[in-house]
Design an enzyme around this catalytic site. Structure first.
Site, PDB file in Angstrom:
ATOM      1  CE  LYS A 101     -15.223  -8.319   6.883  1.00 26.47           C
ATOM      2  NZ  LYS A 101     -15.135  -7.221   7.888  1.00 26.47           N
ATOM      3  CE  LYS A 147     -13.231  -7.289  14.963  1.00 25.93           C
ATOM      4  NZ  LYS A 147     -13.133  -6.744  13.592  1.00 25.93           N
ATOM      5  CB  THR A 162     -13.322   0.132   6.358  1.00 23.66           C
ATOM      6  OG1 THR A 162     -12.259  -0.618   6.946  1.00 23.66           O
ATOM      7  CG2 THR A 162     -14.623  -0.643   6.491  1.00 23.66           C
ATOM      8  CE  LYS A 218      -4.418  -7.712   9.314  1.00 26.50           C
ATOM      9  NZ  LYS A 218      -4.963  -6.952  10.470  1.00 26.50           N
ATOM     10  CG  ASN A 269     -11.732   6.040  10.898  1.00 24.64           C
ATOM     11  OD1 ASN A 269     -11.702   7.256  10.750  1.00 24.64           O
ATOM     12  ND2 ASN A 269     -10.897   5.401  11.677  1.00 24.64           N
TER      13      ASN A 269
END
Length: 427
Positions: free
Chosen positions: A105, A117, A200, A81, A231
């Site tokens: 994470k 990624k 986030t 992810k 963001n």
């Protein structure tokens, strides 16, 4: 071109940049892993690394080629992810590091994902909407072999729900049916989750409040400096502002603005949205010296831009008691040591900015079940997850007398390597 595991001998050479920082972090946690340390090379070697050519026809009829990257770092605990980044400085070592941090994470938050990624080296602001769409769709086709089962993408720097919609549509057209779960961060009307865009930044806000309470800092009276105003940084600043904090400095890609009495964050957000930057905001002083940001008088600092922003050169200037990493890898290991010696508490990225991937997990689960949660339910679940993760890492940090980063890596690496150990090797 696909670079498989056996051809990654260059990983054994001295590494610099974000990937080098990640390897140093792994080395620091190795002594705490006990018998699992025999699997440590698993964390130092991505499962699959791909560099792809992304050619498109420009609006003027010319052909332009772009470099695209995709890294699946680890899938011992589930599909990788991690987001897709569009930026002119995207590189393979950067994408490798970002994918590896996603592995840690996701495990630290106990999400059923590995790490991955992607990225394309270009500035989307210099291309038309149609060109960006064609770049996105061609890239999707090139990395199609890892999408869904090995990698579930999401938005990152330079991408948004729009690009995720194009990715989902391209993937679905190739498969012959709509697949809402192949990507997260989609528009709500296409199976996206409420609260994803703010996830986030909201997570950064939650752990900032938790960490501040541990240090005896009253957030409602605190001075805060924020680097990055998108963001992540913008939403964290907005929520802290609503909580009473004074946001005394904001730095984005063009400018640094200050106001010791506190910036009007809602007005600054609207201004930046209209002008593309905080530059020229009349209710603040401005400096061309980007380094001045790090010496601002504040209680809390939130680096929420790019990696390797806090270095050995500027870490000594930081006056904050608390640094909360909204970005991935913003603090180098050498800077970590300097901040530790100064008594500055650093909440690491693998905990601090995990709100986005946590809500992505909620979105992924909702897409699979066709059952959608309310905004209030998402917010409550996110807050609970972030508090529990921070609390667990804090307890280990105090028990062993180590940094929060090392404690978070102990949690994440242990979960990943336990899964690797139990699964064994095939064949």
């Amino acid at each position: 071109m696909s670079i498989e595991q056996g051809n990654l001998s260059y990983l054994n050479t001295p590494a610099v940049g974000p990937w080098g920082d990640y390897l140093k972090q792994i080395d620091r946690v190795a002594p705490y892993l006990g018998s699992l340390s025999r699997w440590i090379e698993t964390l130092k070697r991505p499962k699959r690394v791909m560099m792809v050519d992304v050619p498109i026809k420009r609006d003027d009829g010319t052909i332009t080629h772009f470099e695209g990257f995709s890294v699946v770092h680890n899938n011992s605990r589930g599909p990788g992810k991690g987001g897709i980044r569009y930026h002119p400085d995207v590189s393979m070592p950067e994408v490798m590091a970002l994918s590896a941090w996603m592995t840690i994470k996701n495990a630290a938050l106990n999400l059923p994902f590995g790490g991955a990624k992607g990225g394309i080296r270009f500035n989307p602001g210099e291309y038309s909407t149609g060109e960006v769409e064609r770049i996105t769709r061609r890239y999707t086709s090139e990395v199609n072999i890892v999408l869904g089962e090995q990698w579930i993408p999401a938005p990152d720097l330079g991408t948004s729900a729009r690009e995720m919609a194009w990715l989902m549509d391209t993937f679905s057209m190739n498969r012959g049916h709509t697949d809402y779960a192949v990507v997260t961060g989609k528009p709500v009307s296409l199976g996206g989750s409420l609260g994803r865009q703010e996830g986030t930044g909201r997570g950064v806000y939650v752990v900032t409040c938790e960490a501040a309470a541990k240090l005896g800092i009253d957030v409602s009276q605190a001075k805060v400096a924020v680097q990055g105003f998108g963001n992540v940084g913008g939403i964290a600043a907005k929520l802290l502002h609503e909580h009473g904090a004074k946001i005394v400095a904001v730095q984005d890609h063009k400018a640094t603005v200050f106001n010791d009495k506190g910036l009007d964050i809602p007005t600054l957000i609207r201004y930046a949205s209209l002008n593309g930057s905080v530059a020229g905001f009349k209710e603040a002083s401005e400096t061309a010296d980007r380094g001045a940001f790090w010496g601002v008088d504040c209680d809390i600092m939130i680096p929420a831009a790019l990696e390797q922003q806090i270095t050995r050169e500027n870490a000594g200037s930081i006056r904050a008691q608390l640094v909360v990493e909204g970005a991935n890898g913003p603090t180098t290991p050498e800077a970590d040591d300097i901040l530790s010696d100064k008594g500055v508490l650093v909440v690491p990225d693998v905990i601090a900015n995990a709100g986005g991937v946590t809500v992505s997990y909620f979105e992924y689960s909702q897409a699979q079940q066709s059952y959608w949660l309310t905004d209030e339910e998402i917010g409550a679940r996110l807050t609970r997850s972030m508090r529990e993760a921070f609390g667990g890492v804090w307890a280990i940090s105090k028990e062993k007398g180590i940094s929060l980063r090392t404690a978070a890596f102990i949690v994440g690496c242990t979960r990943v390597l336990e899964a690797r150990d139990m699964r064994g090797l095939y064949p």
